[in-house]
Design an enzyme around this catalytic site. Structure first.
Site, PDB file in Angstrom:
ATOM      1  N   CYS A  87      13.474   6.929  -0.628  1.00 38.20           N
ATOM      2  CA  CYS A  87      14.884   7.420  -0.913  1.00 38.20           C
ATOM      3  C   CYS A  87      15.391   7.141  -2.202  1.00 38.20           C
ATOM      4  O   CYS A  87      14.967   6.216  -2.818  1.00 38.20           O
ATOM      5  CB  CYS A  87      15.718   6.646  -0.107  1.00 38.20           C
ATOM      6  N   CYS A 199      16.420  14.594  -3.095  1.00 39.67           N
ATOM      7  CA  CYS A 199      16.969  13.598  -1.878  1.00 39.67           C
ATOM      8  C   CYS A 199      16.106  13.746  -0.742  1.00 39.67           C
ATOM      9  O   CYS A 199      15.699  14.998  -0.502  1.00 39.67           O
ATOM     10  CB  CYS A 199      18.354  14.052  -1.716  1.00 39.67           C
TER      11      CYS A 199
HETATM   12  N1  DGL Z   1      17.408   9.932   1.695  1.00 38.06           N
HETATM   13  C1  DGL Z   1      18.050   9.657   0.516  1.00 38.06           C
HETATM   14  C2  DGL Z   1      17.718   9.947  -0.861  1.00 38.06           C
HETATM   15  O1  DGL Z   1      16.647  10.178  -1.066  1.00 38.06           O
HETATM   16  C3  DGL Z   1      19.594   9.381   0.716  1.00 38.06           C
HETATM   17  C4  DGL Z   1      20.700  10.221   1.314  1.00 38.06           C
HETATM   18  C5  DGL Z   1      21.838   9.540   1.780  1.00 38.06           C
HETATM   19  O2  DGL Z   1      21.815   8.196   2.486  1.00 38.06           O
HETATM   20  O3  DGL Z   1      22.906   9.784   1.174  1.00 38.06           O
HETATM   21  O4  DGL Z   1      18.586  10.017  -1.786  1.00 38.06           O
END
Ligand code: DGL
Length: 284
Positions: A87, A199
């Protein structure tokens, strides 16, 4: 796990029986897990989604730091030998703190701005980074861009709604095409050479983006680089699981967990992995 206990645990347990932990706010990290399953077929994984608090990208840094720390405590109920923060948002907020607290290797993610700038060094094209609002607001992101982009050629666009579409496993073409067209309407796409998916939820929409974007634009995300780094770190620390013996058919196993202990969401994660793995096989 208390600091310092890591080495003792590794000595006690056979390396092969320890899992690699993966963490994300929700389904996004599955795009990275899918790559890890392909590149590290002898390993077992535990994937934790913070379903109590997804999405992270629209929350405050203080909130996200607390959520990540609590989720990592939950992952530690499993025996892990390394943790991938799959993430970008959680990495930018919490990776440094976690590394101070724990001895096991922690692999984080950041938008693949560096390779994107390299790719366009000679063609004069710009780079567009798509990420969560929180990632794009962090000083770490600004520092990354100024470190690698000496020509001021990087622009960014937050796409918080895309995380929600993904959490609903919504792949409705018309709806998604309308969404992207609206978000990209103020950009002259001819001047861009690369779009960075900053993301981990966004690669679920690679195929739709591929159709919408002009064909000269390359799409990149951080999953390959992250898994390469994971493999390298495990190898340096002698933590890679031994290859499966000939005749044995066992493959890497994934245990899915979520902070809300919700069985339906566990099923959704399994489904999301199937969808993504299938999608990767067909299109990329
Ligand atoms: N998947 C996450 C990222 O790579 C976060 C998405 C979220 O929870 O807003 O930033």
């Amino acid at each position: 796990m208390v600091p310092g206990r890591f080495n003792t645990i590794v000595e006690r347990k056979k390396v092969s029986s320890l899992k690699i932990g993966f963490f994300d706010s929700g389904l996004g990290g599955i795009t990275v897990l899918s790559e890890a399953l392909r590149r590290l077929p002898n390993e077992n994984f535990v994937y934790m989604a913070d379903t109590l608090h997804v999405p992270y990208g629209t929350k405050t840094p203080q909130e996200v730091l607390g959520y990540v720390k609590a989720s990592v405590q939950m992952i530690l109920k499993e025996d892990i030998k390394a943790l991938v923060i799959a993430c970008n948002t959680a990495t930018s907020i919490a990776a440094a703190e976690l590394r101070k607290e724990y001895k096991f290797p922690i692999i984080g993610m950041e938008p693949a701005v560096k390779p994107a700038v390299e790719m366009n060094r000679t063609n004069g094209k710009r780079v567009l980074v798509l990420a969560t609002p929180l990632t794009l607001k962090q000083s770490g992101y600004a520092a990354l861009v100024s470190r690698v982009d000496d020509h001021g050629s990087v622009d960014s666009l937050p796409l918080p709604e895309l995380v929600q579409y993904c959490e609903q496993l919504n792949f409705d073409r018309t709806e998604l095409c309308n969404y992207f067209s609206h978000k990209l309407s103020s950009f002259n796409l001819d001047i861009y050479g690369t779009v960075v998916l900053g993301c981990t939820h966004y690669p679920f929409y690679k195929e739709i983006l591929r159709e919408l974007l002009p064909s000269h634009i390359q799409l990149i995300d951080g999953s390959q680089g992250t898994v390469r780094r994971l493999k390298q770190v495990l190898s340096e620390r002698n933590l890679l699981a031994s290859p499966i013996k000939t005749g044995q058919t066992q493959e890497g196993h994934v245990t899915f967990r979520c902070t809300s202990q919700d069985k339906a969401y566990v099923h959704k994660m399994e489904r999301a992995l199937e969808i993504y793995a299938e999608h990767e096989k067909i299109y990329f």
